[in-house]
Write an enzyme that holds these catalytic residues in place. Structure first.
Site, PDB file in Angstrom:
ATOM      1  CD  GLU A  36      -6.393   5.939   2.671  1.00 14.92           C
ATOM      2  OE1 GLU A  36      -5.499   5.524   3.406  1.00 14.92           O
ATOM      3  OE2 GLU A  36      -6.187   6.321   1.509  1.00 14.92           O
ATOM      4  CG  ASP A  93      -2.187   0.850   0.947  1.00 13.01           C
ATOM      5  OD1 ASP A  93      -2.182   1.649  -0.016  1.00 13.01           O
ATOM      6  OD2 ASP A  93      -3.168   0.743   1.714  1.00 13.01           O
TER       7      ASP A  93
HETATM    8  C1  BGC Z   1      -5.160   3.053   0.414  1.00 14.15           C
HETATM    9  C2  BGC Z   1      -5.479   2.004  -0.613  1.00 14.15           C
HETATM   10  C3  BGC Z   1      -5.442   2.610  -1.975  1.00 14.15           C
HETATM   11  C4  BGC Z   1      -4.110   3.262  -2.203  1.00 14.15           C
HETATM   12  C5  BGC Z   1      -3.974   3.918  -3.546  1.00 14.15           C
HETATM   13  C6  BGC Z   1      -3.910   3.803   0.098  1.00 14.15           C
HETATM   14  O1  BGC Z   1      -3.702   4.869   0.977  1.00 14.15           O
HETATM   15  O2  BGC Z   1      -5.044   2.443   1.684  1.00 14.15           O
HETATM   16  O3  BGC Z   1      -6.738   1.435  -0.355  1.00 14.15           O
HETATM   17  O4  BGC Z   1      -5.720   1.641  -2.940  1.00 14.15           O
HETATM   18  O5  BGC Z   1      -3.882   4.251  -1.217  1.00 14.15           O
HETATM   19  O6  BGC Z   1      -4.729   5.051  -3.640  1.00 14.15           O
HETATM   20  C1  BGC Z   2      -3.391   9.724  -2.475  1.00 16.70           C
HETATM   21  C2  BGC Z   2      -4.162   8.498  -2.146  1.00 16.70           C
HETATM   22  C3  BGC Z   2      -3.505   7.870  -1.031  1.00 16.70           C
HETATM   23  C4  BGC Z   2      -3.322   8.845   0.116  1.00 16.70           C
HETATM   24  C5  BGC Z   2      -2.575   8.244   1.227  1.00 16.70           C
HETATM   25  C6  BGC Z   2      -3.307  10.619  -1.287  1.00 16.70           C
HETATM   26  O1  BGC Z   2      -2.619  11.766  -1.586  1.00 16.70           O
HETATM   27  O2  BGC Z   2      -3.986  10.373  -3.501  1.00 16.70           O
HETATM   28  O3  BGC Z   2      -4.223   7.636  -3.223  1.00 16.70           O
HETATM   29  O4  BGC Z   2      -4.269   6.803  -0.628  1.00 16.70           O
HETATM   30  O5  BGC Z   2      -2.658   9.976  -0.274  1.00 16.70           O
HETATM   31  O6  BGC Z   2      -1.840   9.178   1.924  1.00 16.70           O
END
Ligand code: BGC
Ligand code: BGC
Length: 877
Positions: free
Chosen positions: A535, A335
Site C-alpha cells: 500500500e 475497504d
Molecule cells: C487494502 C485492501 C485489503 C484490505 C484488507 C486494505 O487496506 O486496501 O486491498 O484487502 O485492507 O486487508
Molecule cells: C491491516 C491491513 C490493512 C492495513 C490498512 C493493517 O494493519 O493488517 O489488512 O490493509 O492495516 O491500514
C-alpha cells in the site's frame, strides 16, 4: 438489459428503458427524479458497458435469500452488513452480535502471531465458524460467516503456503491458462485453512508506477487486465454452472478496488483521480465487466476518490453504474475503515456509505460501534429499510450461491480441502513455472546468458538469499518487510536455486553479499532491488531505483571494471529507472516479485554442459519501462509511457537478441521531487542526512565508526546491523538525524510520520524524549563547522527550536520501558502531534531527535519518513 427485477428491487436508476427500471422508478419516483436531473447534466452513463445477461441460478438463489431475509430481525440484518477483523472480535462476541463476515487483515493472525502454524489458522476459522452457527434462531436457517483473507499472490499470509509471483510478474507471463491454474491452486490453499473468500484479484489499470500498489496490477493495458482478471476469477471460483462452482477447494473471489485506484494523481495511494468519465469507463473499469461476466460476486470499493468524491460515497459509480448499468447482482464490500474518509462519517457511523451502495462495511476494529449506530440510523429512517434489505439480500445471495449454508465447519471439511494442499509439490511446481514465465530479459550483450552450469559463478547481494525480499508485501504480514527465510518453510531462495542448478551442471558457486570473491568467477549474478512494501508505504516521488544510495551500482561497477561478466537480477514491484544499473550490467533480468519458488530464476539463467537450454525467456513487459525517472506520462490511448525505454511487450529471448546502447544516466529529476525519505537504513545514513550528537550546548557530527558527544553523555558505535547508541546518564544528551532545513508543515496532515526501528539493549532510567529539531540552532553553527568531528558550540536553546518549548519532543519513556529488550520494534510518531502542540514545522532540520537524561542503550536499525493510516501516534509518556 435483461436483469431480473427481483434482483435489483430498490436500486435507483436514471435509465427507465427496462421493466426493472420502470418498477424501480415507480417505487422511488420522487427521490430518483430529483437525483436524475442533478446527475444527468454531469454524468454520461451511456459511456459504460451495459449489463450482461444474468447468470443462471441467480434467481433461485435470490428466492432463498428472500426467504431467509423474511425471518430476520433488524439486528441480524445489520450484523450481515458488517465485517470485523479477527484481531478485534472474539468468537463469543461473534455469537452475540451475529456479524456477516470476518477478515484476517494484513497484520492479523491466530494469537496475534503472524508466524502461527497452518493448524492454528484452521482452528481459528473453525472456532469462528462454529460461533456463527451458535447464533442461530428458530426463525430461519443458521447463516454462517464468510471468512475473508488477502490471498493476493497465493495464500501468502500462511507460513508454508505457496507464494506466487505478484500480479506485475504474472502480467508479464502473458499466459491466461497459467493464471487460471494459479487461481485454482490459490483457492485450494485458501480453503485448506477454512477461509471462504480472498480479496483478489486486483484489477487496477496502473497509469503511474510511482503508486506503491503497482505490483498488485497485471498491466497498464486495460485489455490484459480484463483478460487475466476473468481467468483468475474462474480459477479461484470454478466455472459458473459447473458442479464445483464455489465449492471447496474453490473459493469466493473479489474484484478490487472499485474504481480508478490505478488512476490517481501522481500515483498517490488513496488519492484523487481526475480522469475523464470516458477514461474511467474504458480504461480503469475494464476489469469489472470481464470479472462479473466470469462470475465475480463481490466487488471491493476503493479508498480513492474520483473528482473529489470518495468512491465509498459515490452513489453514481456504485449503484447507478456498477449495480444498475453493469448488472452486478452480488455485493459491494468496503475497504479497511475507508468509510471514515467520507466527509461527515466516522469509522463508527457512516450512513452515507450504505446509502451510496456499499453493502458490507469493512470495520476491522470499529464494528461494535458501527453496529449500534447503524441500527439507530435505520430506526431513525436515515438509512431506509429497503436499502438494508437490498444489501442483506445481496450478501445472502452470495452465501446461498457459494453453498455456505450447507457447509461443514472447517475442521470437518478435510476431504474437500485438506491442509496438505498448502505448499503442495504440485502448487510449488506451478509457482516455479510462473516465475520462469514472468521474467523479462531486458538486456543480454554478447549472449552472456545463458551461463554454462559448469562455470564458477559468483552470486552477490543480500536479496539473493532473502525470501522476504523476493516475496514482497502481503507475505506473512502486511508490509512483508520483517521476514526471515525461516518464516517461509518449504520455500527456496534465488541463491538456493542457483546452487542446485550449478551443482547439477558440475560448476561451483561462491556467495558474497558484498561482491568480493575467493576464486575469480566466470560470471557474477547480482541480485538487488526494492525492499518489501505494501500500500501507501510503497509510494514514490520518482521512478529512480535508488536515488540516495549507490551501493548496488557500485558493486556492479566494481565487478565490471574487474572484467567479470555481470548479470543483474532486479527485484521490484514495478518498472523503474535503472539506466546506470543497465549500463553497468552485461545482462539484465526484470524478475519482479517472484515469491517462494526462487529456483525459477536458475531454470532460465543456465544451460547444460552440452549447450542445451531447458527454458528460454518468454516473459514480455506488461508495463512500459521508463527512459527517465520523471515525469511519468501516459498520453496515448493504449496508456504507453511516452518515450519508453522499452515498450510494453518488449522482452528478449535466447533465440532473439538485440543490442542495448549506452543509456543516459541523468535521471532528470527536478529538485523538489528528490527523495530523502529514508534517513537511516542498512547501517548507514546517506545524503542529505547526517547524525549529530549534542550535549550541554555543543554538537558533533558522527563521521567514523565510533563517536562520543562533546561532554561524553552519549556514545555511538556503528555495527553491521545499525547504530548502537548508549546514553550514560551523566548529562542530558541528544542524538539527531539532521538534513537541510525544510518546511514540514505539509506533513502535519494525518498519516505523515517518522518510523524508527530499534532494539533496546538497556531499558531507560529517566525520561526519554523523541521528536524533531528545528533549524535556528544550526543556522548559527553550519554543518561544515562540525563536519570534521570537532565539537562546535550549539547555543540554540530548545525554546528557539520549532517556536515552542514543549512542542518538539514527545515522551516515550513508558513505551520504551514496556518494550522487551533484544528484539526489534517499531516506534512511530506523527508530525501532526507537534502541530497540535503548537510547534512551527516550517524549518525542521532533524526529523528524528532522541534525548535522554538517564541511562538507556538502544540500537537504531532504520529511520524513515512514512505515511500511515489511523490516528496520530504521539507517544504515551
Ligand atoms: C487494502 C485492501 C485489503 C484490505 C484488507 C486494505 O487496506 O486496501 O486491498 O484487502 O485492507 O486487508
Ligand atoms: C491491516 C491491513 C490493512 C492495513 C490498512 C493493517 O494493519 O493488517 O489488512 O490493509 O492495516 O491500514
Amino acid at each position: 438489459m435483461s436483469v431480473s427485477p427481483k434482483l435489483q428491487p430498490e436500486a435507483p436508476s436514471r435509465r427507465s428503458r427496462t421493466h426493472a427500471m420502470i418498477m424501480v422508478a415507480v417505487l422511488m419516483a420522487a427521490t430518483v427524479a430529483q437525483r436524475s436531473t442533478a446527475l444527468a447534466a454531469e454524468f454520461q452513463p451511456d459511456l459504460w458497458p451495459s449489463a450482461p445477461a444474468p447468470l443462471p441460478g441467480m434467481e433461485a438463489a435470490d428466492a432463498e435469500a428472500q426467504q431467509l431475509l423474511a425471518g430476520m430481525t433488524l439486528e441480524e440484518k445489520v450484523g450481515q452488513m458488517i465485517q470485523a477483523d479477527i484481531a478485534s472480535i472474539s468468537p463469543a462476541q461473534l455469537t452475540q452480535y451475529r456479524l456477516g463476515s470476518l477478515l484476517a487483515g494484513g497484520g492479523a493472525a491466530p494469537g496475534n502471531d503472524v508466524r502461527a502454524t497452518p493448524e492454528a489458522w484452521l482452528q481459528l476459522t473453525d472456532s469462528y465458524f462454529r460461533a456463527s452457527l451458535a447464533a442461530a434462531t428458530a426463525a430461519h436457517r443458521p447463516i454462517p460467516i464468510l471468512f475473508g483473507i488477502d490471498a493476493v499472490h497465493g495464500n501468502a499470509k500462511i507460513p508454508g503456503a505457496t507464494i506466487f509471483p505478484h500480479n506485475v510478474g504474472l502480467g508479464a507471463a502473458h499466459d491466461p491458462q497459467l493464471m487460471r491454474s494459479i487461481g485454482e491452486a490459490t483457492a485450494a490453499e485458501v480453503t485448506a485453512i477454512g477461509a471462504d473468500w480472498t480479496f483478489a484479484p486486483t484489477v487496477a489499470v496502473v497509469r503511474d508506477p510511482r503508486w506503491g500498489r503497482s505490483y498488485e496490477s497485471y498491466s497498464e493495458s486495460p485489455e490484459l487486465v480484463a483478460q487475466y482478471a476473468a481467468q483468475m476469477i474462474q480459477g479461484l471460483q470454478g466455472s459458473w454452472g459447473s458442479p464445483g462452482f464455489l465449492r471447496p477447494p474453490h473459493t469466493l473471489a473479489s474484484v478490487k478496488h472499485y474504481l480508478g485506484d490505478g488512476s490517481t494523481l501522481d500515483g498517490r495511494d488513496q488519492g484523487d483521480s481526475e480522469v475523464s468519465e470516458a477514461t474511467l469507463a474504458h480504461v480503469h473499469a475494464a476489469g469489472y465487466p470481464a470479472a462479473i461476466g466470469a462470475g465475480a460476486l463481490i466487488v471491493m470499493a476503493s479508498y480513492n476518490s474520483w473528482r473529489g468524491v470518495k468512491l465509498h460515497a459515490s452513489h453514481y459509480l456504485l449503484t447507478d453504474i456498477l449495480k444498475q448499468r453493469m448488472g452486478f447482482a452480488g455485493f459491494v464490500v468496503g475497504d479497511w475503515n475507508a468509510h471514515e474518509q467520507i466527509p461527515g462519517c466516522t469509522k463508527f457511523d457512516c450512513p452515507a456509505a450504505y446509502l451510496a451502495g456499499i453493502d458490507m462495511l469493512m470495520a476491522p476494529d470499529s464494528w461494535h460501534e458501527l453496529y449500534e449506530h447503524t441500527i439507530a440510523e435505520v430506526r431513525s429512517g436515515r438509512i431506509p429499510g429497503q436499502r438494508v434489505d437490498d444489501a442483506v439480500r445481496r450478501i445472502l445471495r452470495v452465501k446461498v450461491l457459494s453453498g455456505l449454508l450447507d457447509r461443514q465447519a472447517p475442521l470437518d471439511r478435510a476431504a474437500a480441502s485438506p491442509l496438505s494442499a498448502l505448499g503442495s509439490p504440485a502448487h510449488r511446481a506451478l509457482a516455479r513455472r510462473a516465475v520462469r514465465e514472468s521474467l523479462v530479459l531486458l538486456k543480454n550483450e554478447r549472449g552472456v546468458l545463458p551461463l554454462p552450469a559448469s562455470s564458477h559463478v559468483l552470486v552477490v547481494g543480500k536479496a539473493a538469499d532473502d525470501i522476504g525480499i523476493q516475496s514482497g508485501g502481503w507475505s506473512i504480514d502486511w508490509q512483508g518487510d520483517h521476514n526471515l527465510n525461516a518464516d517461509f518453510p518449504g520455500a527456496t531462495s534465488i541463491l538456493a536455486g542457483i546452487r542446485s542448478a550449478v551443482a547439477a551442471g558440475g560448476g561451483s558457486v561462491e556467495y558474497s553479499r558484498y561482491g568480493d570473491w575467493q576464486q575469480r568467477p566466470d560470471a557474477a549474478i547480482v541480485v538487488y532491488g526494492e525492499q518489501p512494501y505494501a500500500e501507501f508505504q510503497g509510494d514514490r516521488e520518482t521512478l529512480q531505483f535508488s536515488p540516495e544510495d549507490s551501493y548496488d551500482l557500485d558493486v556492479l561497477r566494481r565487478l565490471k571494471s574487474a572484467h567479470v561478466p555481470v548479470v543483474s537480477v532486479f527485484i521490484s514491484g514495478r518498472p523503474m529507472w535503472v539506466n546506470p544499473e543497465l549500463n553497468a550490467s552485461d545482462a539484465f533480468v526484470a524478475a519482479w516479485l517472484p515469491g517462494s519458488e526462487g529456483e525459477g530464476l536458475a531454470d532460465v539463467l543456465f544451460r547444460s554442459a552440452d549447450g542445451a537450454i531447458a527454458h528460454d525467456f518468454t516473459g514480455r513487459l506488461g508495463f512500459s519501462w521508463p527512459r527517465t525517472a520523471m515525469p511519468v506520462r501516459f498520453d496515448d490511448a493504449q496508456g504507453r509511457i511516452q518515450g519508453a525505454l522499452f515498450e510494453r511487450g518488449y522482452g528478449l529471448s535466447y533465440g532473439h537478441l538485440s543490442h542495448v546502447a549506452q543509456l543516459d544516466e541523468d535521471p532528470r529529476v527536478p529538485p523538489e521531487r528528490r527523495e530523502h525519505d529514508t534517513l537511516y537504513h542498512a547501517a548507514h545514513v546517506t545524503a542529505p542526512w547526517s547524525i549529530y550528537l549534542t550535549d550541554a550546548g555543543a554538537a558533533v557530527r558522527v563521521t567514523g565508526e565510533r563517536q562520543d558527544s562533546p561532554q561524553g553523555g552519549l556514545s555511538v558505535r556503528r555495527t553491521s546491523e545499525g547504530l548502537d547508541a548508549t546514553w550514560h546518564g551523566s548529562v542530558r544528551s541528544m542524538l539527531e538525524i539532521a538534513g537541510r532545513p525544510a518546511d514540514y508543515s505539509p506533513r502535519a496532515r494525518p498519516g505523515a510520520a517518522i518510523e524508527l526501528r530499534y532494539r533496546l539493549s538497556q531499558a531507560p532510567g529517566e525520561g526519554v524524549q523523541i521528536g524533531i529539531v528545528c533549524a535556528p540552532a544550526y543556522e548559527r553553527h553550519p554543518a561544515e563547522n562540525l563536519g570534521d568531528g570537532t565539537p562546535g558550540t550549539n547555543a540554540g536553546s530548545r525554546a528557539g527550536r520549532c517556536g515552542t518549548d514543549s512542542g518538539a519532543l514527545l515522551d516515550f519513556t513508558n513505551e520504551l520501558r514496556a518494550t522487551p529488550a533484544g528484539q526489534w520494534h517499531t516506534l512511530t510518531y506523527s508530525f501532526a502531534c507537534f502541530a497540535d502542540r503548537g510547534a512551527d514545522l516550517a524549518n525542521v532540520q532533524a526529523p528524528l531527535a532522541i534525548e535522554a537524561s538517564g541511562h538507556v542503550a538502544l540500537q537504531i536499525g532504520e529511520v524513515r519518513l512514512v505515511t500511515r493510516k489511523g490516528p496520530p501516534h504521539c507517544g504515551a509518556g
